[in-house]
Design a protein around this motif. Sequence first.
Motif, short mmCIF file in Angstrom:
data_model
loop_
_atom_site.label_atom_id
_atom_site.label_comp_id
_atom_site.label_asym_id
_atom_site.label_seq_id
_atom_site.Cartn_x
_atom_site.Cartn_y
_atom_site.Cartn_z
N MET A 262 26.86 -62.96 32.05
CA MET A 262 26.17 -63.82 31.13
C MET A 262 24.67 -63.50 31.13
SD MET A 262 26.32 -67.90 30.92
CE MET A 262 25.05 -68.82 30.13
N PHE A 263 24.10 -63.33 32.32
CA PHE A 263 22.68 -62.99 32.43
C PHE A 263 22.40 -61.66 31.74
CE2 PHE A 263 19.09 -61.01 34.64
CZ PHE A 263 18.11 -61.94 34.35
N THR A 264 23.29 -60.70 31.90
CA THR A 264 23.12 -59.38 31.29
C THR A 264 23.11 -59.51 29.77
OG1 THR A 264 24.25 -58.39 33.18
CG2 THR A 264 24.05 -57.03 31.22
N GLN A 265 23.99 -60.35 29.22
CA GLN A 265 24.02 -60.57 27.77
C GLN A 265 22.72 -61.19 27.28
OE1 GLN A 265 27.51 -62.99 27.39
NE2 GLN A 265 28.89 -61.24 27.18
N GLN A 266 22.20 -62.16 28.02
CA GLN A 266 20.93 -62.78 27.65
C GLN A 266 19.80 -61.76 27.69
OE1 GLN A 266 20.77 -65.95 30.51
NE2 GLN A 266 21.64 -67.45 29.08
N LEU A 267 19.80 -60.91 28.68
CA LEU A 267 18.79 -59.87 28.80
C LEU A 267 18.86 -58.90 27.62
CD1 LEU A 267 16.52 -58.74 30.56
CD2 LEU A 267 18.23 -57.47 31.84
N GLN A 268 20.07 -58.50 27.23
CA GLN A 268 20.24 -57.60 26.10
C GLN A 268 19.78 -58.27 24.80
OE1 GLN A 268 24.39 -56.62 26.46
NE2 GLN A 268 24.00 -54.89 27.84
N SER A 269 20.01 -59.57 24.67
CA SER A 269 19.57 -60.31 23.50
C SER A 269 18.04 -60.33 23.42
CB SER A 269 20.12 -61.73 23.55
OG SER A 269 19.61 -62.49 22.50
N VAL A 270 17.37 -60.56 24.55
CA VAL A 270 15.90 -60.56 24.59
C VAL A 270 15.38 -59.17 24.22
CG1 VAL A 270 13.91 -60.66 26.17
CG2 VAL A 270 15.64 -62.45 26.23
N GLN A 271 16.03 -58.13 24.74
CA GLN A 271 15.61 -56.77 24.42
C GLN A 271 15.77 -56.48 22.92
OE1 GLN A 271 18.07 -54.59 27.18
NE2 GLN A 271 16.39 -54.35 28.66
N GLY A 272 16.84 -56.97 22.32
CA GLY A 272 17.06 -56.78 20.88
C GLY A 272 16.00 -57.49 20.05
N LYS B 65 13.29 -53.94 30.74
CA LYS B 65 14.03 -52.78 31.24
C LYS B 65 14.05 -52.77 32.76
CE LYS B 65 13.49 -49.87 27.21
NZ LYS B 65 12.79 -48.77 26.57
N THR B 66 12.91 -53.11 33.37
CA THR B 66 12.84 -53.20 34.82
C THR B 66 13.79 -54.28 35.33
OG1 THR B 66 10.54 -52.48 34.79
CG2 THR B 66 11.31 -53.60 36.80
N LEU B 67 13.80 -55.41 34.64
CA LEU B 67 14.69 -56.51 35.01
C LEU B 67 16.16 -56.09 34.88
CD1 LEU B 67 14.74 -59.42 35.93
CD2 LEU B 67 14.61 -60.14 33.55
N GLU B 68 16.47 -55.31 33.88
CA GLU B 68 17.84 -54.83 33.71
C GLU B 68 18.25 -53.93 34.87
OE1 GLU B 68 20.60 -52.86 30.21
OE2 GLU B 68 18.45 -52.48 30.18
N ILE B 69 17.35 -53.05 35.28
CA ILE B 69 17.64 -52.15 36.40
C ILE B 69 17.84 -52.96 37.68
CG2 ILE B 69 16.64 -50.36 37.91
CD1 ILE B 69 15.28 -49.25 35.31
N VAL B 70 16.95 -53.93 37.91
CA VAL B 70 17.05 -54.78 39.10
C VAL B 70 18.35 -55.57 39.07
CG1 VAL B 70 16.02 -56.79 40.25
CG2 VAL B 70 14.56 -54.90 39.50
N THR B 71 18.73 -56.06 37.90
CA THR B 71 19.97 -56.82 37.75
C THR B 71 21.18 -55.95 38.10
OG1 THR B 71 18.99 -58.19 36.03
CG2 THR B 71 21.38 -58.17 36.15
N GLU B 72 21.18 -54.71 37.64
CA GLU B 72 22.28 -53.80 37.96
C GLU B 72 22.36 -53.54 39.46
OE1 GLU B 72 21.76 -50.26 35.60
OE2 GLU B 72 22.02 -51.36 33.72
N LYS B 73 21.19 -53.33 40.09
CA LYS B 73 21.16 -53.09 41.54
C LYS B 73 21.64 -54.32 42.29
CE LYS B 73 17.66 -49.48 41.68
NZ LYS B 73 16.34 -49.08 42.16
#
Length: 188
Positions: A1-11, A43-51
Amino acid sequence: MFTQQLQSVQGRSANLYQDTNTAVQPEADMLLATLKELDTASKTLEIVTEKLFEQTQKLGNVQVRLREEYKRYQDLLNFIPNAYLVTDTQGKILSANRATASLFNLQQRFLVNKPLVCFIAIEERQAFRSQLNQMHTSECDYVQEWISRIQPRDCEPFEAAITVACVRDVKGKLTGLRWMVRDIHHIS
């Protein structure tokens, strides 16, 4: 869910970036710089989220392995032919194997939280408490052995060899005791 919200913000950020390219200059430049920073941060937040997700999966795997190792350890202890138990520093039973339950004539689950002294013959309890107190004052980690009379529940007392060793934390503080009790009344 957090990843989807992050992708929405990026869009949304990308859309704002495109809209800013067509806006009036000084405000557009400032908005453009802000959007670039936001894009970099997301983008940094996305990388940190994946890690973080990967680490969470690894921790889950470690927990599964620890549970398996704990179960294996418990199984091994339960099949030791001698009574083996662990107490706190005051002699309250924290864990005991099946042989202990059999020797003390009490179901394994009922041994936990019982004082070990309850299974020592009445006439020897004072000596047992003295031995226990010696464990507190001793700085040594040597194994102590002595003979005592065990008083199983609803059975006659018998002679037993008791072996006890200290459990210490990394600072050397006594945190518990490991006990092995062997029935020697049948040995000639």
